[in-house]
Design an enzyme around this catalytic site. Structure first.
Site: not given
Lengths: 78, 410
Positions: A35-37
């Site tokens: 996941a990214d932010s």
């Protein structure tokens, strides 16, 4: 696995497009599940929707792993 | 390329030469209260028989975050880069390769959905991907990330001239030394209720062919009554000439001319005297150092609107004068519909293929031309002919005009 944990796992699998067996209690959304932010923001929104709770930003910042999400939701859902 | 005729250059080209149309009746959302109920849609499927399978080009979890114009751009860019044989592996090559993919209106469907989400469920329910999945330059952004292209990253937004401006501007960037290679083009996914209602409201779309979609896009025909909205993407790889020669690249053609102009007349209607279109083409011809007699084929803007088609034709007559007898001009929008910001890029590819294969795609549905002309509009059936120089026109709302000229490389 608790019913809450099952529902959390299902959301994580759907949103991050990962295999279910990778979604373990200690799995970090960013480090282990790709996941990214922005993905984590969307995940928290999905938890809010699924469980009908509001997760304030300061609480959301502490939800880093699958287990963090499950324990928050176990404490904060009726 | 991704077009209403199929996914990929070969399938689209074969179908356009065969005189096929990509128009259908819209069934995936409510159209019963809209004056226009037809559109040219990218055929979806499992990827076989020229169908477009989005999963072949972008992971489902990524598709969910973006509007289709980004998925189409990713597909078209993947195809173009693979075909070019240019895969910048090292840092030095990466920073000399840029991306310039535009769109006319970007993620209108996502904006429509997002507005309903905020109104009905509140701002906290709006996805963090709402903004990055709608922004027009994110097509260039996504493509640059996938292929690690670190040169200029840019986007053009000039309505229906977008694709032509993107290719023209990208060639200028190479000419000015900002990049050695540019991945350039246009993409669009406008077919939603909001866009259909909006373009209908400004009286741009066809309304009389809802029960005969295949006949709806009919440039130059006396019964035309507006354009058919289309979707898709066209992307090309532009390269500095010596750079391309040195690596033995497959060269489809050379951009020798690029002209631009403004009508300064009306927000949606073309200037009646066609002066903007004329000056745009004239600028491209002068830049190219060719004469009207050198032009074999014109890929027209020709959208099938009552006003625009004849104005463009008049401007071309003014431009070429007594060379009109030797000019062949067709509107490929008769087959693809109007891909708005992708149109100029898709049509640039058709122009290059016409040179490669010595054949010009027809203007389908042209039964009774509304005006007499000595220019051959190639009604209904393709025309085999040698094509050395092509002029491709694109004109957009706001009075923005772009013309590209390509030449066959010996």
């Amino acid at each position: 696995m608790s019913e809450i944990a099952e529902r959390v796992k299902k959301i994580v699998v759907e949103h991050l497009g990962v295999d279910a067996d990778k979604v373990t209690e200690n799995a970090s959304f960013i480090d282990d599940l790709g996941a990214d932010s922005l993905d984590t923001v969307e995940l928290v929104m999905a938890f809010e929707e699924e469980f009908g709770v509001e997760i304030p930003d300061d609480a959301a910042e502490t939800i880093l792993t699958v287990g963090d999400a499950v324990s928050f939701l176990e404490k904060n859902t009726a | 390329m991704v077009t209403p005729l199929g996914c990929g250059v070969d399938v689209t080209w074969n179908r356009i030469l065969a005189g096929k149309s990509g128009a259908v009746r819209v069934e995936h959302f409510e159209v019963s209260d809209l004056p226009c109920q037809v559109a040219c849609l990218v055929p979806r499927g499992d990827g076989s028989d020229g169908s477009f399978n989005p999963d072949d080009w972008m992971e489902p979890k990524e598709q969910r975050k973006v509007d289709d114009f980004i998925v189409y751009a990713m597909a078209a860019a993947d195809q173009a880069i693979a075909d070019s044989g240019w895969s910048p592996a090292g840092y030095e090559d990466q920073i000399r390769t840029g991306v310039l993919i535009g769109s006319g209106i970007g993620g209108l469907k996502g904006i429509e959905d997002g507005a309903f989400t905020v109104r009905d469920r509140g701002p906290r329910r709006l996805s963090p991907f709402f903004i990055p999945g709608r922004l027009i330059n994110l097509a260039s952004g996504y493509v640059s990330i996938r292929h690690q292209l670190k040169g200029p990253n840019h986007a053009v937004v000039t309505a229906c001239s977008t694709g032509a401006h993107a290719i023209g501007d990208a060639s200028r960037l190479i000419g000015l030394g900002d990049a050695e290679v540019m991945v350039a083009g246009g993409t669009e996914s406008p077919v939603c209720r909001l866009a259909m209602a909006g373009f209908s409201s400004c009286r741009a779309l066809t309304t009389g062919f809802n029960d005969r979609p295949l006949e709806a896009s009919r440039p130059y025909d006396r019964d035309r009554d507006g354009f058919v909205m289309g979707e898709g993407a066209g992307v090309v790889v532009l390269e500095e000439y010596e750079h391309a020669k040195a690596r033995g690249a497959k060269i489809y053609g050379e951009i020798i001319g690029y002209g631009m102009s403004g009508d300064a007349y009306h927000i949606t209607a073309p200037a009646e005297d066609g002066d903007g279109a004329y000056r745009c083409m004239k600028a491209a011809i002068e830049r190219a150092g060719v004469t009207p007699h050198d032009i074999d084929y014109v890929n027209a803007h020709g959208t099938s609107t009552p006003l625009g088609d004849e104005i463009e034709l008049g401007a071309i007559h003014r431009l070429v004068g007594d060379a009109a007898d030797g000019i062949t001009m067709t509107s490929t929008k008769s087959a693809t519909g109007h891909l708005l910001g992708a149109a100029g890029a898709v049509e640039a590819i058709f122009s290059l293929l016409a040179m490669r294969d010595s054949v010009v795609p027809p203007t389908i549905n042209l039964e009774n031309p509304s005006v007499e002309t000595r220019i051959d509009l190639v009604p209904k059936v393709k025309k085999s002919m040698n094509v050395d120089v092509v002029l491709s026109n694109s004109f957009g709302f706001g009075g923005t005009n772009a013309s590209l000229i390509f030449r066959k490389v010996a």
